[in-house]
Design an enzyme around this catalytic site. Structure first.
Site: not given
Ligand code: GCU
Length: 413
Positions: A251, A392
């Protein structure tokens, strides 16, 4: 930081492929003055420095050189960790060379039975090194953290309850059994993840008098810089093969592993897990998270110049496929998750595909995939990609692929 929009004004994310705008990507193999890059020499001498500079000045912000006199202190060694299969070490890195903040702590697991320096995976984590392991005698992180009750964070500090809270994302025993080490670092040791005007973390040393200029480092650059400093330490550790370090991140920390790998050629292999917008996903697709959303929600992540391209993605002189091209010819792996539409799996796939010409120019096996593969069907050449089922996260399926990919490139199997 300019152009803050309130929650209410923010556009709804688009999840409809038919509504993805038509766009033309900048060509990684055409120089700023219009020359076709048809040789490795032209890539290394002209085009690569150009592209790197554009990411520095327009996207993540330029970072300072390594400090002259860092201090590395080994604070613990346990030769029979994980029931005897691992050597575990904790190392503190003092950036100023003195025993003072900012300080970054490394947690290192190495296969106990290794007879020579081992290849390692290195990755940042969200809530402290003690969250990646069930072992109770790892130091509890003492720095600021984002609020998260489920992870045992109280008043922005880790508590005992947070031990092992992220262990499912780090299958340490599997990694050790496959002959690799693991190096873990809490991202907030380098720079706490909030918009404080660049006063804390590593910025406190470099930006005490003046906040970064619009082309200087935000937090993602600071984290990537910290990964390179950790690599500086690994180069001094005789139990580790510093020529075989795979940098892995999930992420926001996957955005970071790509940027770290792009800037620092010492990272031999680079892995982005569900990195999305500002990571592997193409900005021009405006699918899921967009520059508008990310720069408003996390104004400290990128450099201020990146705000110029909010809702004007076509004006960007780069797109994220060019970030991947900066890693060439080193192996790179991008992973997506089917239900993680916020991160735009297709945009992540396309970045790999459109970086392939650079990998081919440099004589590697490239990528080979023209279309997105079906779920759970990894592609692994010099460039790797998969979209697994699920949300995710980082799962055992993801790690299975990373370990196989590392075997191919580090052990030649
Ligand atoms: C949020 C953000 C993302 C990121 C994510 C994370 O969702 O919008 O860009 O990748 O956090 O780091 O879990």
């Amino acid at each position: 930081i300019c152009s803050q929009t309130s929650q209410a004004q923010r556009p709804k994310p688009n999840y409809d492929e038919a509504k993805v705008p038509k766009f033309e990507l900048p060509d990684p193999l055409v120089t700023a003055d219009g020359k076709q890059v048809d040789s490795a020499e032209l890539w290394w001498k002209v085009r690569r420095p150009e592209v790197l500079h554009l990411f520095e000045s327009e996207v993540y912000g330029k970072s300072p050189a390594a400090p002259q006199d860092m201090l590395f202190e080994v604070t613990s060694v346990k030769n029979d960790a994980l029931g005897g299969k691992a050597i575990r070490k904790e190392v503190s890195v003092y950036f100023s060379g003195k025993k003072e903040e900012p300080r970054m702590d490394l947690l290192i697991y190495l296969p106990a039975k290794a007879t020579k320096p081992v290849p390692v995976f290195m990755g940042l984590n969200f809530y402290g090194n003690h969250t990646i392991t069930e072992e109770k005698d790892v130091k509890l992180n003492d720095h600021w953290m984002r609020a998260n009750k489920d992870k045992g964070i109280v008043d922005h500090r880790a508590t005992e309850k947070s031990r092992g809270a992220s262990a499912s994302r780090w299958p340490i025993e599997k990694i050790i059994d496959r002959g690799y080490g693991l190096v873990a670092i809490y991202c907030g040791d380098i720079d706490p993840d909030y918009d404080d005007g660049f006063k804390n973390g590593i910025h406190a040393i470099y930006n005490a008098k003046q906040k970064p200029t619009p082309d200087e480092w935000g937090t993602i650059s600071a984290w990537a810089w910290g990964l390179s400093r950790a690599l500086d330490y690994l180069e001094t550790d005789k139990q580790i093969d510093a020529n075989k370090v795979a940098v892995m991140g999930h992420s926001r920390l996957g955005k970071t592993s790509l940027w770290a790998g792009a800037q620092d050629p010492r990272f031999a292999l680079v892995i982005s897990n569900d990195s999305g917008c500002g990571g592997a996903a193409l900005s021009r697709r405006r699918f899921g998270e967009t520059l508008n959303v990310i720069n408003n929600a996390f104004p400290h992540w990128f450099c201020d110049n990146f705000n110029k391209y909010i809702d004007k993605e076509n004006k960007l002189p780069v797109d994220q496929h060019m970030l991947i091209s900066l890693i060439a010819p080193r192996p790179v792996y991008v992973a997506s998750a089917e239900d993680d539409r916020w991160a735009d799996p297709k945009g992540e796939f396309l970045s790999v595909k459109y970086a392939e010409p650079v990998y081919e120019l440099l004589g590697t096996s490239g990528f080979g995939a023209k279309e997105m593969p079906k779920v759970n069907q990894p592609i692994q050449k010099q460039m790797g990609y998969h979209m697994r089922t699920g949300k995710h996260d980082v799962t055992d399926f993801d790690w299975q692929q990373y370990l196989d990919f590392a075997d191919t490139h580090f052990k030649g199997s």
